[in-house]
Write an enzyme that holds these catalytic residues in place. Sequence first.
Site, PDB file in Angstrom:
ATOM      1  N   HIS A  69      84.175  29.558 -28.084  1.00  0.00           N
ATOM      2  CA  HIS A  69      84.605  28.981 -29.214  1.00  0.00           C
ATOM      3  C   HIS A  69      84.092  27.348 -29.308  1.00  0.00           C
ATOM      4  O   HIS A  69      83.965  26.803 -30.387  1.00  0.00           O
ATOM      5  CB  HIS A  69      85.976  29.202 -29.734  1.00  0.00           C
ATOM      6  N   ASP A 115      86.267  33.852 -23.343  1.00  0.00           N
ATOM      7  CA  ASP A 115      85.952  32.804 -24.033  1.00  0.00           C
ATOM      8  C   ASP A 115      85.070  31.763 -23.394  1.00  0.00           C
ATOM      9  O   ASP A 115      85.574  30.616 -22.927  1.00  0.00           O
ATOM     10  CB  ASP A 115      87.359  32.160 -24.586  1.00  0.00           C
ATOM     11  N   SER A 138      90.331  22.746 -24.847  1.00  0.00           N
ATOM     12  CA  SER A 138      89.470  24.237 -24.322  1.00  0.00           C
ATOM     13  C   SER A 138      88.352  23.690 -23.754  1.00  0.00           C
ATOM     14  O   SER A 138      87.570  22.911 -23.883  1.00  0.00           O
ATOM     15  CB  SER A 138      89.093  24.494 -25.901  1.00  0.00           C
TER      16      SER A 138
HETATM   17  N1  ARG Z   1      93.304  28.767 -30.550  1.00  0.00           N
HETATM   18  C1  ARG Z   1      92.331  28.350 -29.713  1.00  0.00           C
HETATM   19  C2  ARG Z   1      91.893  26.843 -29.989  1.00  0.00           C
HETATM   20  O1  ARG Z   1      92.674  26.036 -30.881  1.00  0.00           O
HETATM   21  C3  ARG Z   1      90.972  28.967 -29.812  1.00  0.00           C
HETATM   22  C4  ARG Z   1      90.469  29.002 -31.036  1.00  0.00           C
HETATM   23  C5  ARG Z   1      89.191  30.027 -31.274  1.00  0.00           C
HETATM   24  N2  ARG Z   1      88.913  30.039 -32.748  1.00  0.00           N
HETATM   25  C6  ARG Z   1      89.493  31.193 -33.416  1.00  0.00           C
HETATM   26  N3  ARG Z   1      89.733  30.900 -34.777  1.00  0.00           N
HETATM   27  N4  ARG Z   1      89.622  32.309 -32.697  1.00  0.00           N
HETATM   28  O2  ARG Z   1      90.930  26.271 -30.151  1.00  0.00           O
HETATM   29  N1  ASP Z   2      92.378  26.336 -28.236  1.00  0.00           N
HETATM   30  C1  ASP Z   2      92.592  24.724 -28.050  1.00  0.00           C
HETATM   31  C2  ASP Z   2      91.150  24.021 -28.145  1.00  0.00           C
HETATM   32  O1  ASP Z   2      90.195  24.480 -28.715  1.00  0.00           O
HETATM   33  C3  ASP Z   2      93.467  24.616 -26.949  1.00  0.00           C
HETATM   34  C4  ASP Z   2      94.832  24.410 -27.296  1.00  0.00           C
HETATM   35  O2  ASP Z   2      95.113  24.278 -28.330  1.00  0.00           O
HETATM   36  O3  ASP Z   2      95.628  24.854 -26.667  1.00  0.00           O
HETATM   37  O4  ASP Z   2      91.243  22.927 -27.323  1.00  0.00           O
END
Ligand code: ARG
Ligand code: ASP
Length: 719
Positions: free
Chosen positions: A92, A228, A654
């Site tokens: 991502h 990921d 991330s």
């Molecule tokens: N939640 C994770 C972060 O905040 C992964 C995001 C990946 N994007 C998504 N929409 N699935 O970045």
């Molecule tokens: N998914 C998040 C990122 O892209 C990580 C998180 O918020 O825990 O950095």
Amino acid sequence: MRKITLCFLAFILIALPGFADEGMWIPMLLKKYNIEDMQKAGFKLTAEDIYDINQASLKDAVVGLGREGSPFQHFCTAEIVSDQGLMITNHHCAFGMIQAHSSLEHNYLRDGFWAKSLQEELMNPGTTASILVRMEDVTDKINAALNDNMSEQERAEKVKEISRKLEAEAVKGTNLQANIKPYFNGNQYFMSIFKIFRDVRLVGAPNSAIGKFGGDTDNWTWPRHTGDFSVLRIYAGPDNEPAAVSPNNVPYKPAKFFKVSARGVKEGDFTMVFGYPGTTNEYLTSYAIDQIANVEDPHKIKIRTAKLDVINAAMESDELLRIKYAAKAANVANAWKKWQGEIKGLDRFNTADNKRVLEQNFNQWAQANGKSQYIGLTDRYKELYAAREEYILAAAYAMEAGLNGAEVIGLARNIKGALEYFDKAEDKDKFKQTIKDYVTSFYKDYDPATDERILVEMLKLYNNKDLGEQWIPGVIRDIKGNNYERHAADVFKKSIFTHEERLLAFVDKLNAKTVKKLEKDPIYQMMEGIQNLRSEKINPELSRIERELVTLNRLWMAGLMEMQPDKVFYPDANSTLRIAYGKVSGYKALDAVYYTPYTTLKGIMEKDNPNIYDYDVPQKLRDLYKNRDFGPYTQDGEVPVCFIATNHTTGGNSGSPVLDAEGNLIGLNFDRAWEGVMSDMQYSPEICRNIAVDIRFVLFIIDKYAGAKHLIEEMEIIR
Ligand code: ARG
Ligand code: ASP
């Protein structure tokens, strides 16, 4: 009675040290504050192994990914895993790059991408890769220039002036870049000095069915089965120093790279995350928490729900629209879903109540000790947040439903911004070409019909009475007969912004007179309506309030530290390099629900469903599973996929390396578990978990699925 228990509770809350699990620590201060605790928790190395300015240390293998123009605002973290600058980060995190290289002919999102040689690695101009050279505490140097009689604005200007000076001095005669940031709400300042590389190439990425498996359905949740990860490489000039993107560049030879451990870890084992967490707000008051949970978040969620409904329907309907909107939808959905978890978590853990207890305690302490500078502080917070409420709501609408609502409004805003420089531009043709390139890239991923539907929803939301009349721009409020469909259709038909050819032709003919014509364009007028409302009615007062909050926050933080002299505080995340440490650990998510810390390939097969886009497992992976063709990447006979730990992380973390007790790479951080996403405002060791993809799954996919054995050979793997 109640009061006494409250105070007692507060005492416990306050007396608990910030150690173990909670905290994002400053690498250069580990030796002073954390290393003993880390070693007690199982860490086998020294503080110097992590951060050393005289010889290579682990920090030299941690990379902050940024963008040209804002290289210090790291959007993700990556880590170097070979002596040839090979780097891993999340799928991502590289999504934008993968998406940008994708088309219907080369659909890397759908099919994955693996360069077979260095020549095939794809350039991504605009992406920066920063490696921290060293850090320095500059608090005293900055404080020396400040005094208590300065207004917040004067103070900010002074800090900026001195910072720019210190930064310039620090890197004089080098190719490094320095950046000073405030810590502890401006009570301390540290300078980070970076070497910033500008040639970052895409080496490989699995298809989305693996790299984004579970998609937005599983996002922010555990159990998780997302692969990921993606693979990048840093390129440098022939002298191994940063250079502009060029075919003459060569793979960067790093001072340090991570060894990869395929041995795995088990529940209870030490883990640490080394990366660039973006923003946390651990020291907010109850007033702020209440406003976020009851006002800001719910409205933003509502607006994004409407937008996502339109985008998701479009993506379901057509493969090209799926490509065009994939990255945008993921962006909108990500915070949208997190805010929902955050509200729940804040509620479940009584965060606002806990803060109220702390505030009460603080007031008593200030009174009892005659700390006049802190007396009345929480009352002032209360007044300010009350005053802030309607402004912050209006601002949320102006952004979420306005400038970031229908995309074409943002387009108009950017074009307007660019045109302000038209007069000054020396080479007018070059100037026009830059704008035209921007327009073309905008249209590559734009669908006017979808955007028109978004505009309809935004107009409806703006007018649905959540806002006082004065917070709705006239052009949006006074729509004839409140017929938003007809109005949007009309606007889309007339505007030049909704037609690529018209806009390009306009740019071609650009001169002082034609610019004037824009003022008659209905999209332009809408954008101006929103902007004027912001600049005239919302922002002046909101900024005044926020400035005063900056002052209060600095005082509040100083007061908290003064009240608890024995507590070791960690500063809120600010996109600078940090260490979080904890252990691999399951958690009790709900009544009668306990989650174990590992998922496996078996779980992917259990989720497999060709009819659900997010769970459609690629046939090749099914075959590998059926034949149990796992190579050496197993634990107890299954391929591990993801694991969770108690490391305190946030957005920006991330892609961060998750390391074992010996500093070897065991996984890549990519998310947090739903029940604990409020960790940005309150961390709770029972429930807050970071989610990592196990490095063995990464290796399995590279080796067995993608057949990119040469990359496996490039890494140093401990088995
Ligand atoms: N939640 C994770 C972060 O905040 C992964 C995001 C990946 N994007 C998504 N929409 N699935 O970045
Ligand atoms: N998914 C998040 C990122 O892209 C990580 C998180 O918020 O825990 O950095």
